[in-house]
Design an enzyme around this catalytic site. Sequence first.
Site, PDB file in Angstrom:
ATOM      1  N   VAL A 185       0.850  -1.201   0.000  1.00  0.00           N
ATOM      2  CA  VAL A 185       0.000   0.000   0.000  1.00  0.00           C
ATOM      3  C   VAL A 185       0.879   1.241   0.000  1.00  0.00           C
ATOM      4  CG1 VAL A 185      -1.844   1.263   1.167  1.00  0.00           C
ATOM      5  CG2 VAL A 185      -1.794  -1.239   1.291  1.00  0.00           C
ATOM      6  N   LYS A 208      -5.609  -1.645  -2.589  1.00  0.00           N
ATOM      7  CA  LYS A 208      -4.939  -0.984  -1.461  1.00  0.00           C
ATOM      8  C   LYS A 208      -5.959  -0.441  -0.456  1.00  0.00           C
ATOM      9  CE  LYS A 208      -1.138   0.279  -4.546  1.00  0.00           C
ATOM     10  NZ  LYS A 208      -0.731   1.258  -5.567  1.00  0.00           N
TER      11      LYS A 208
HETATM   12  N1  HSE Z   1       1.010   0.363 -10.162  1.00  0.00           N
HETATM   13  C1  HSE Z   1       1.106   0.861  -8.830  1.00  0.00           C
HETATM   14  C2  HSE Z   1       0.951   2.357  -8.858  1.00  0.00           C
HETATM   15  C3  HSE Z   1       2.420   0.481  -8.240  1.00  0.00           C
HETATM   16  O1  HSE Z   1       0.993   2.954  -9.941  1.00  0.00           O
HETATM   17  O2  HSE Z   1       0.733   2.944  -7.814  1.00  0.00           O
HETATM   18  C4  HSE Z   1       2.502   0.790  -6.768  1.00  0.00           C
HETATM   19  O3  HSE Z   1       1.644  -0.022  -6.030  1.00  0.00           O
END
Ligand code: HSE
Length: 440
Positions: free
Chosen positions: A132, A205
């Site tokens: 997260v 998240k």
């Molecule tokens: N793909 C995710 C982002 C990576 O762009 O935040 C970090 O968790």
Amino acid sequence: MKPVKVGLLGIGTVGTGTFNVLHRNQEEIRRRAGRGIEIAMVADLNTTRATEITQGRCRVVADAWQVVNDPEIDIVIELIGGYGIAKELVLAAIANGKHVVTANKALLATHGNEIFRAAQDKGVMVAFEAAVAGGIPIIKALREGLTANRIQWVAGIINGTTNFILSEMRDKGLDFGSVLKQAQELGYAEADPTFDIEGVDAAHKATLMAAIAFGIPVQFDKAYVEGITRLQSCDIAFAEQLGYRIKLLGIAKRVQNQGAEAIELRVHPTLIPAKRLIANVEGAMNAVLVQGDAVGATLYYGKGAGSEPTASAVIADLVDITRLATADPEHRVPHLAFQPDAMSDIQIVPMSEVCTSYYLRMRVKDQPGVLADITRILADGDISIDAMLQKEPGDGESQTDIIILTHLTREKHVLAAIERMQSLPTVLGAVTRIRMEELN
Ligand code: HSE
Ligand code: NDP
């Protein structure tokens, strides 16, 4: 004391950062952890690339099962991603009595209950600070730093890719596709970038933060998820004129619904007053605002994606586990902050019952009575108008945009009103609806 032996599964963006930072700062980390932490084995499908990165400093294998089944390995770091092989490997590592560190929010948001239960039964730890908000220690803050509080809400910019896209589109007028490509090149985006742009990653998240903040099981299937793909640049511009910024927010909020306590769990583009600190979080940066009853509002800001920022969180977990490995499992901080037998069954509110304010934009024919029809529909739905903006039609044009900001309204009432507005012959096309949050 002998160093702790770590097996790393997947040496891609985050795995490489983890390997490099652990080597670069090994002395500092050893002094903090009380023991050396050594990556003894790396598994990656691409052994040539893995060998180049590790430069003979550890064993490289193609088969991740070799790591998980090696009795010498104390801690397994899972940085493969996804919920296929990663789930099998994590569960096998736990079954083999190994502690696990993972950055895999997709896995934990969908199978976390099973994984945490397995770890609990086996007396091992599953640490997931990197899952997260990348390098921001938000799990630690929610789980430990704010433990005295009854958390009221958590709202965050928790996807770096989408925040990067929105910032670049607004500031540089760049198009969606080219900014997404840049985010992929910079290592921010997920293997499947639709997870980023459709809000799924942020919802993973938010689901984990909700579980920790409110002591509920992880329930990704109950989260409302809306990404940024339908956002139009004109809405970003109109929001600015009205004093707002549009951000993709992950929100977990304690509310009353039909006389009972409930939780809102939602991810969607949100208008936030431009004067709020969080509205000014730009690029791939993340920020999480937490409202606790004792502490008030606290804001956590930092790099939410990328190789070394995420490695920072992975290594923090390695150090935590190294320090706590010999502690009685009963005295460790529970995975989801609350003791497993003291979890709450408080319900997640269906999106139709959620109350927020709304930004509504409609393209209309520029003729008498249009506004009266629209405001009548809103009044019929008991929807109160907070502000309104009508643009001058362009030269020779017979159409214009009307923008309405509402007071707090239940989602189902707004949807019903939108349906009626869209059936008016004077309203052209779909009405754009973006939710608003004051965050105070
Ligand atoms: N793909 C995710 C982002 C990576 O762009 O935040 C970090 O968790
Ligand atoms: P990458 O795709 O860069 O790295 C994954 C690595 O795992 C690749 O090297 C891949 O090899 C390897 N791999 C795939 N399958 C296997 C397998 N069966 N056995 C061994 N190795 C395998 O991903 P990231 O580093 O970006 O992400 C890793 C995890 O961290 C994901 O869960 C992600 O969501 C999470 N995360 C990522 C962040 C970021 O900024 N990138 C931030 C926070 C969390 P190959 O390339 O050959 O397929």
